[in-house]
Enzyme design. Structure first.
Site, PDB file in Angstrom:
ATOM      1  N   ALA A  99       2.344   5.886  -2.528  1.00 27.04           N
ATOM      2  CA  ALA A  99       3.177   7.073  -2.725  1.00 27.04           C
ATOM      3  C   ALA A  99       3.360   7.432  -4.196  1.00 27.04           C
ATOM      4  O   ALA A  99       3.645   8.589  -4.522  1.00 27.04           O
ATOM      5  CB  ALA A  99       4.533   6.868  -2.052  1.00 27.04           C
TER       6      ALA A  99
ATOM      7  N   PRO B 232       2.938   0.528  -3.672  1.00 31.53           N
ATOM      8  CA  PRO B 232       3.994   0.222  -2.726  1.00 31.53           C
ATOM      9  C   PRO B 232       3.558   0.278  -1.265  1.00 31.53           C
ATOM     10  O   PRO B 232       2.792   1.151  -0.865  1.00 31.53           O
ATOM     11  CB  PRO B 232       5.068   1.273  -3.014  1.00 31.53           C
ATOM     12  N   ASN B 233       4.071  -0.685  -0.536  1.00 34.23           N
ATOM     13  CA  ASN B 233       3.897  -0.835   0.916  1.00 34.23           C
ATOM     14  C   ASN B 233       2.502  -1.253   1.340  1.00 34.23           C
ATOM     15  O   ASN B 233       2.276  -1.516   2.523  1.00 34.23           O
ATOM     16  CB  ASN B 233       4.323   0.439   1.657  1.00 34.23           C
TER      17      ASN B 233
ATOM     18  N   HIS C  14      -7.655   6.101  -1.514  1.00 34.94           N
ATOM     19  CA  HIS C  14      -6.701   6.187  -0.407  1.00 34.94           C
ATOM     20  C   HIS C  14      -7.410   5.789   0.869  1.00 34.94           C
ATOM     21  O   HIS C  14      -8.567   6.167   1.096  1.00 34.94           O
ATOM     22  CB  HIS C  14      -6.128   7.598  -0.272  1.00 34.94           C
TER      23      HIS C  14
ATOM     24  N   ASN D  17      -5.146   2.180  -5.704  1.00 33.25           N
ATOM     25  CA  ASN D  17      -4.465   2.850  -4.605  1.00 33.25           C
ATOM     26  C   ASN D  17      -2.991   2.777  -4.952  1.00 33.25           C
ATOM     27  O   ASN D  17      -2.332   1.768  -4.704  1.00 33.25           O
ATOM     28  CB  ASN D  17      -4.751   2.167  -3.266  1.00 33.25           C
TER      29      ASN D  17
ATOM     30  N   ARG E 186      -2.719  15.000   5.711  1.00 31.00           N
ATOM     31  CA  ARG E 186      -1.378  14.488   6.013  1.00 31.00           C
ATOM     32  C   ARG E 186      -0.297  15.445   5.524  1.00 31.00           C
ATOM     33  O   ARG E 186      -0.562  16.623   5.297  1.00 31.00           O
ATOM     34  CB  ARG E 186      -1.242  13.081   5.427  1.00 31.00           C
TER      35      ARG E 186
ATOM     36  N   TYR F  76      -3.526   3.352   8.923  1.00 28.52           N
ATOM     37  CA  TYR F  76      -4.098   2.443   7.938  1.00 28.52           C
ATOM     38  C   TYR F  76      -5.003   1.366   8.532  1.00 28.52           C
ATOM     39  O   TYR F  76      -5.558   0.569   7.794  1.00 28.52           O
ATOM     40  CB  TYR F  76      -2.974   1.780   7.131  1.00 28.52           C
TER      41      TYR F  76
ATOM     42  N   ARG G 250       1.355  -2.253   9.006  1.00 27.70           N
ATOM     43  CA  ARG G 250       2.007  -0.966   8.773  1.00 27.70           C
ATOM     44  C   ARG G 250       1.198   0.171   9.385  1.00 27.70           C
ATOM     45  O   ARG G 250       0.042   0.378   9.026  1.00 27.70           O
ATOM     46  CB  ARG G 250       2.133  -0.741   7.264  1.00 27.70           C
TER      47      ARG G 250
ATOM     48  N   GLU H 154      -9.351   6.543  -8.143  1.00 25.40           N
ATOM     49  CA  GLU H 154      -8.212   6.669  -7.225  1.00 25.40           C
ATOM     50  C   GLU H 154      -8.726   6.504  -5.799  1.00 25.40           C
ATOM     51  O   GLU H 154      -9.723   7.129  -5.418  1.00 25.40           O
ATOM     52  CB  GLU H 154      -7.571   8.042  -7.394  1.00 25.40           C
TER      53      GLU H 154
END
Length: 142
Positions: free
Chosen positions: A77, A9-10, A100, A74, A107, A22, A17, A98
């Site tokens: 969330a 998502p996103n 990111h 990735n 964070r 990012y 964004r 995985e």
């Protein structure tokens, strides 16, 4: 070796964004760079804001027959909330890395826990879009 990159998502908003977190490069430019760097490695790409669609794509890649040799994931969330995606990863017979873009450990506290990390082959975080290249290198080394 055929690799599937899945973004959650996103991540369709990369380049727009929160560029302070990012970066300002798009996923399209990242994919172009990866495909140029690895011309003999087919790299497929899938992005969805929907948990079930991500699960379906993991299944498509790794069950019942493998349509790819590794997944760079990735999950956005969903990394921190989706036991269903973790179960899908555990159910397939392809290695999953995985990824990111940001250093999730630096964070918000909710981002410090990954439900998918324990069922992935490894985790790469905090290297911007270069995290995807590092994940491909890891898959190629397996």
């Amino acid at each position: 070796m055929k690799i599937l990159i899945i973004n959650g998502p996103n991540l369709n908003l990369l380049g727009h964004r929160e560029p302070a977190i990012y970066g300002s490069d798009s996923m399209e430019s990242c994919l172009r760079s990866l495909r140029e760097r690895y011309p003999d490695t087919p790299i497929e790409y899938f992005q969805s804001n929907h948990e079930g669609a991500i699960i379906d794509e993991i299944h498509r890649c790794g069950y019942p027959e493998k349509s790819c040799d590794g997944i760079v994931l990735n999950a956005g969330a969903y990394t921190h909330t989706s036991l269903a995606i973790a179960d899908a990863i555990a159910a397939v017979d392809v290695p999953v890395i995985e990824v990111h873009i940001s250093n999730v450990a630096s964070r918000e506290p909710i981002r410090h826990t990954s439900l998918i990390g324990p069922v992935c082959r490894g985790v790469i975080a905090g290297f911007g879009l270069d995290s995807y290249r590092l994940a491909i290198e890891a898959l190629k080394a397996l």
